[in-house]
Design a protein around this motif. Structure first.
Motif, mmCIF file in Angstrom:
data_model
loop_
_atom_site.group_PDB
_atom_site.id
_atom_site.type_symbol
_atom_site.label_atom_id
_atom_site.label_comp_id
_atom_site.label_asym_id
_atom_site.label_seq_id
_atom_site.Cartn_x
_atom_site.Cartn_y
_atom_site.Cartn_z
ATOM 1 N N PRO A 136 0.812 -1.221 0.000
ATOM 2 C CA PRO A 136 0.000 0.000 0.000
ATOM 3 C C PRO A 136 0.842 1.266 0.000
ATOM 4 O O PRO A 136 1.704 1.457 0.859
ATOM 5 N N ALA A 137 0.578 2.135 -0.996
ATOM 6 C CA ALA A 137 1.321 3.387 -1.104
ATOM 7 C C ALA A 137 0.407 4.605 -1.026
ATOM 8 O O ALA A 137 0.874 5.725 -1.137
ATOM 9 N N ASN A 138 -0.898 4.378 -0.836
ATOM 10 C CA ASN A 138 -1.830 5.497 -0.707
ATOM 11 C C ASN A 138 -3.021 5.044 0.131
ATOM 12 O O ASN A 138 -3.173 3.852 0.439
ATOM 13 N N ASP A 139 -3.868 5.986 0.503
ATOM 14 C CA ASP A 139 -4.981 5.694 1.412
ATOM 15 C C ASP A 139 -5.955 4.687 0.824
ATOM 16 O O ASP A 139 -6.489 3.832 1.541
ATOM 17 N N ARG A 140 -6.227 4.786 -0.478
ATOM 18 C CA ARG A 140 -7.196 3.881 -1.082
ATOM 19 C C ARG A 140 -6.710 2.442 -1.035
ATOM 20 O O ARG A 140 -7.450 1.534 -0.627
ATOM 21 N N VAL A 141 -5.480 2.207 -1.443
ATOM 22 C CA VAL A 141 -4.943 0.838 -1.454
ATOM 23 C C VAL A 141 -4.845 0.297 -0.034
ATOM 24 O O VAL A 141 -5.184 -0.867 0.227
ATOM 25 N N ARG A 142 -4.410 1.140 0.886
ATOM 26 C CA ARG A 142 -4.303 0.690 2.287
ATOM 27 C C ARG A 142 -5.674 0.302 2.829
ATOM 28 O O ARG A 142 -5.824 -0.722 3.510
ATOM 29 N N ALA A 143 -6.703 1.090 2.518
ATOM 30 C CA ALA A 143 -8.047 0.791 3.000
ATOM 31 C C ALA A 143 -8.587 -0.490 2.375
ATOM 32 O O ALA A 143 -9.194 -1.327 3.061
ATOM 33 N N LEU A 144 -8.373 -0.660 1.075
ATOM 34 C CA LEU A 144 -8.814 -1.883 0.405
ATOM 35 C C LEU A 144 -8.171 -3.114 1.018
ATOM 36 O O LEU A 144 -8.841 -4.121 1.302
ATOM 37 N N PHE A 145 -6.869 -3.037 1.241
ATOM 38 C CA PHE A 145 -6.131 -4.186 1.761
ATOM 39 C C PHE A 145 -6.510 -4.481 3.208
ATOM 40 O O PHE A 145 -6.687 -5.642 3.592
#
Length: 319
Positions: A136-145
């Motif tokens: 995760p390198a941004n808020d969206r990817v971190r939230a999805l993961f």
């Protein structure tokens, strides 16, 4: 699904994807009650029962306990941030946590969470499958993961948890054709698509899989990545869209993924898309494709159904 025919199903997020998914689940088992939960009053899809409740509160929202019979057959989650409500991407892990607590409290046999292949966040055209490292390198990817990890953790408690990573959702009411006809995506960008009804079929399919498949992630796409220029060419018949469009004139969404996604693992379980390429889906949406290759002849950047693109591997059943 293994519970008796009277067990309830809870679908969270009856929107463009979730509402027809709920209707399909209800039609498949008429004796089963299918509830659709939304934070605002929404009419129930055909054959379903509407429930106004906030999944992010989990069992702290008493509406769930009042309405749902135990044990639940399944909880299915199809949520996305709403601009109208001012939601951030934090709604993903919050909804996943709430759904997990509901599944645990009401003895759900299965939990299906619809995620996004955006979690891979590749921008170099590389091939990805369920074993690809998520960084995760941004808020969206971190939230999805984070949401996916929360869902998969429920498998350890005996709930058959599955994550479906959908890509490029399209279908009736969501037509990507005009955007590509206008050349709004760089022609060498790899694109991946999921026909809405095929994702719905995948939800129903994974609910029938045995317990050995618990804790599994599946990519849910048509398994035919294609470059944007090939789509533009198919829609317009203009070869220039593939070879001569200047990149600086392309209105590309910031941070757009550029990756080739394999759905081999889901295909190996017996699921099959009814729209095996985006060209099939565009025709179903009423588009003429003057620039599309004849059957059996691939366009540049277009892998024919059943043929792997360079760099694709065949993953096993688990992430």
């Amino acid at each position: 699904m293994g519970h008796d025919a009277e067990s309830d199903v809870l679908l969270v997020g009856p929107g463009w994807l979730g509402a027809p998914a709920a209707a399909a689940l209800a039609a498949a088992s008429p004796a089963r009650r299918v509830w659709t939960a939304s934070r605002t009053d929404r009419p129930a899809p055909a054959g379903c029962h509407a429930l106004t409740a906030d999944v992010t509160r989990g069992m702290d929202d008493p509406a769930f306990a009042r309405a749902l019979a135990t044990p639940l057959a399944a909880v299915v989650v199809c949520v996305a941030p709403s601009r109208a409500r001012g939601d951030s991407y934090a709604v993903y892990p919050a909804a996943a946590r709430g759904a997990a607590t509901i599944a645990a409290a009401l003895g759900a046999e299965a939990l299906v969470y619809v995620s996004s292949t955006g979690v891979y966040d590749r921008h170099d055209g590389s091939a990805v499958d369920e074993r690809t490292l998520i960084a995760p390198a941004n808020d969206r990817v971190r939230a999805l993961f984070d949401a996916e990890l929360t869902v998969l953790a429920t498998a350890a408690a005996g709930c058959r948890a599955t994550v479906l990573r959908a890509a490029g959702l399209y279908g009736p009411g969501r037509d990507p054709g005009p955007r590509f006809a206008a050349g709004s995506v760089e022609p060498d960008t790899w694109c991946n698509f999921s026909w809405r009804d095929d994702v719905i079929a995948a939800m129903r399919h994974v609910l029938t899989l045995p317990a050995a498949y618990a804790g599994t992630i599946y990519n849910c796409t048509d398994n035919t990545p294609v470059q944007a220029g090939a789509i533009t060419h198919a829609l317009t018949g203009l070869q220039a869209a593939v070879t001569e469009m200047p990149v600086e004139d392309s209105a590309v969404r910031a941070g757009r993924s550029n990756q080739r996604i394999s759905s081999a693992a889901l295909l190996a379980t017996g699921w099959r898309p009814t729209m095996p390429t985006v060209f099939d889906g565009l025709r179903a949406l009423g588009h003429a494709l003057p620039g599309h290759a004849l059957p059996g002849h691939a366009l540049p950047g277009h892998a024919l159904p059943g043929h792997a693109l360079p760099g694709h591997t065949l993953p096993g059943h688990t992430a």
